[in-house]
Design an enzyme around this catalytic site. Sequence first.
Site, short mmCIF file in Angstrom:
data_model
loop_
_atom_site.label_atom_id
_atom_site.label_comp_id
_atom_site.label_asym_id
_atom_site.label_seq_id
_atom_site.Cartn_x
_atom_site.Cartn_y
_atom_site.Cartn_z
N LYS A 205 -31.53 12.60 -6.96
CA LYS A 205 -30.89 11.29 -8.16
C LYS A 205 -29.82 12.11 -9.05
CE LYS A 205 -30.68 7.91 -10.52
NZ LYS A 205 -30.82 6.58 -10.52
N ASN A 209 -25.60 11.27 -10.27
CA ASN A 209 -25.06 10.92 -11.33
C ASN A 209 -24.35 11.92 -12.11
OD1 ASN A 209 -25.64 8.21 -10.81
ND2 ASN A 209 -27.88 7.86 -12.22
N ARG A 212 -20.76 12.03 -10.68
CA ARG A 212 -20.12 11.13 -11.11
C ARG A 212 -19.44 11.58 -12.76
NH1 ARG A 212 -18.12 6.51 -9.22
NH2 ARG A 212 -17.94 4.63 -9.97
N CYS A 259 -27.70 4.89 -16.49
CA CYS A 259 -27.95 6.62 -15.96
C CYS A 259 -26.94 7.35 -16.32
CB CYS A 259 -27.34 5.59 -14.67
SG CYS A 259 -29.14 4.07 -14.05
N LYS A 316 -19.87 -1.86 -18.32
CA LYS A 316 -19.06 -2.19 -17.26
C LYS A 316 -18.97 -3.04 -16.63
CE LYS A 316 -21.79 -0.84 -13.35
NZ LYS A 316 -22.28 -1.32 -11.76
N ARG A 323 -26.15 -1.08 -22.18
CA ARG A 323 -27.18 -0.25 -22.62
C ARG A 323 -26.13 1.10 -22.76
NH1 ARG A 323 -32.69 0.39 -18.64
NH2 ARG A 323 -30.87 -0.73 -17.84
N1 SAJ Z 1 -17.21 4.82 -15.08
C1 SAJ Z 1 -15.76 5.29 -15.31
N2 SAJ Z 1 -14.17 5.56 -14.18
C2 SAJ Z 1 -14.82 5.38 -12.96
C3 SAJ Z 1 -16.45 4.74 -12.67
C4 SAJ Z 1 -17.18 4.76 -13.72
O1 SAJ Z 1 -14.98 6.05 -16.34
O2 SAJ Z 1 -13.77 5.62 -11.80
C5 SAJ Z 1 -17.78 4.54 -15.84
C6 SAJ Z 1 -18.39 2.67 -16.56
O3 SAJ Z 1 -17.26 1.73 -16.97
C7 SAJ Z 1 -19.02 3.15 -16.48
C8 SAJ Z 1 -20.34 4.22 -16.47
O4 SAJ Z 1 -18.82 5.10 -15.82
O5 SAJ Z 1 -19.20 3.21 -18.01
C9 SAJ Z 1 -21.09 4.18 -15.35
O6 SAJ Z 1 -21.09 3.20 -14.01
P1 SAJ Z 1 -20.96 3.10 -12.57
O7 SAJ Z 1 -20.36 2.27 -12.08
O8 SAJ Z 1 -20.61 4.58 -12.58
O9 SAJ Z 1 -22.77 3.41 -12.66
P2 SAJ Z 1 -23.53 2.71 -13.09
O10 SAJ Z 1 -24.11 3.72 -13.53
O11 SAJ Z 1 -23.83 1.50 -12.83
O12 SAJ Z 1 -24.42 2.74 -11.58
C10 SAJ Z 1 -24.70 4.74 -11.66
C11 SAJ Z 1 -24.23 4.73 -9.98
N3 SAJ Z 1 -24.44 6.31 -9.50
C12 SAJ Z 1 -23.46 6.91 -8.81
O13 SAJ Z 1 -23.13 6.40 -8.45
C13 SAJ Z 1 -23.88 8.11 -7.75
C14 SAJ Z 1 -25.65 3.77 -8.79
O14 SAJ Z 1 -25.54 4.31 -7.36
C15 SAJ Z 1 -27.30 4.45 -9.31
O15 SAJ Z 1 -28.33 3.87 -8.82
C16 SAJ Z 1 -27.04 4.34 -11.37
O16 SAJ Z 1 -26.42 5.07 -11.52
C17 SAJ Z 1 -28.43 4.66 -11.29
O17 SAJ Z 1 -29.66 3.46 -11.80
O18 SAJ Z 1 -28.80 6.13 -11.74
#
Ligand code: SAJ
Length: 426
Positions: A205, A209, A212, A259, A316, A323
């Site tokens: 996990k 994250n 990413r 996350c 997002k 949060r």
């Molecule tokens: N973001 C960017 N650029 C991108 C993608 C995202 O700036 O190309 C930003 C978004 O705007 C946001 C943040 O990153 O502020 C996170 O958004 P996200 O959609 O990437 O992820 P979360 O936090 O909604 O969900 C993540 C996911 N993890 C991954 O994709 C590796 C999800 O699968 C997890 O279950 C979740 O974290 C969690 O609960 O940990």
Amino acid sequence: MNFEKICVLGLGYIGLPTASTFATHGVRVIGVDVDQRVVGVLRSGEIHIHEPGLRTRVQAAFRSGTLQVSDTPEKADAFIIAVPTPIRDDKTADMRAVISATEAITPHLAPGNLVVLESTSPPRTTVDLVRPILERGGLKAGGDFHLAYSPERVLPGQILRELIENARVIGGIDHASAEAGAELYRTFVCGDILLTDATTAEMVKLMENTYRDINIAAANEFARLAHEFGINFWEARRLANLHPRVEILKAGPGVGGHCISVDPWFLVEAAPKCTPLIRQAREINDSQPAFVVGLLEKALGGLAGKQIAALGLSYKPDVDDLRESPAITIVELMIEAGARVCTFEPFKPEAVVPGAAPAVSLEEALSGADALVLLVDHEQFRSLDPALIAGLLPGRLAVDTRGVWGAEWKDAGFQLQTLGKGKNDG
Ligand code: SAJ
């Protein structure tokens, strides 16, 4: 094993979908939350969070009589811990909720039970923190009861589908514990169930994250370079991503949510000497709001006394979750720089950032503004008609931090400043 009755501790973004999904699959579920307000809202048939489809599923669970809500756990066949693990201001993990949820389970634990931790946690939490608390009751983990860690990997906005369809990793403190976990989640999981040990599952996990976060930091840095070199990041990204082994993520106003902006710190705290890259990526993403405000200041020739309409506050698009939202940090920084800011968050119109005026409609937010800044690419903002906005906004500056608005804004008479566009080509 026979899982007729389970307790789910924590009824937030993960616990409530999990509890209601077990319940609609015929398992008797006691959903536990220490927050009386949450218990009250749920008992009244409402839900306290916004997630597509969740209300319907919770109501179906209540109707079928399989879901009950309480403020304390009781005897059950399995216990799932899905409580928050926030970080403190000093970037260390606040594990108090996990500790007290585990302590609440201990008196009810019986031989043959299964306990699963789902909360994202620092490495070794299951074996070094949860296990000793549960064993205080006199039973031995592994010998008398099963103990596992199963990370939640669902994407907010798509939780109900992903809960069922995603592959699920289950790490046991021994093989029998992992098997017991697999049997429990097979109740509704259609994706693969992958067994491993508890600490590996915790790392899976955190690695997902962190990976990413690091990749978003690279995108944000590329966007800054685009301003430096007078090129368009979005165009360069499109071309680079045609390479079969490249997938550059999107630049944006920063990284929010509970996350990705939090989890990498668990690794930094656990092993600071091994994690310079992880720390640096966090710092880059955390400084992105200041970079955005710098762009705005440049475009407006300073923010003092300027009236800004800020569109979106959530972390997002198309969610109500505020949060760790970088949009909020940007609003705060604009206020600090002397701007008067009116915010509009359609998914949470009542949300207030201290010092800013919350608007309940787009019209209200735009009224009297010198500029509008798009902070969250909610569908309704992506598809805004600039010609219509031109009639509502006295100023002619539109700032897009998400790279979603195009030449039509210029056609409607706006000066469009897009994050990552170092040259003004619309
Ligand atoms: N973001 C960017 N650029 C991108 C993608 C995202 O700036 O190309 C930003 C978004 O705007 C946001 C943040 O990153 O502020 C996170 O958004 P996200 O959609 O990437 O992820 P979360 O936090 O909604 O969900 C993540 C996911 N993890 C991954 O994709 C590796 C999800 O699968 C997890 O279950 C979740 O974290 C969690 O609960 O940990």
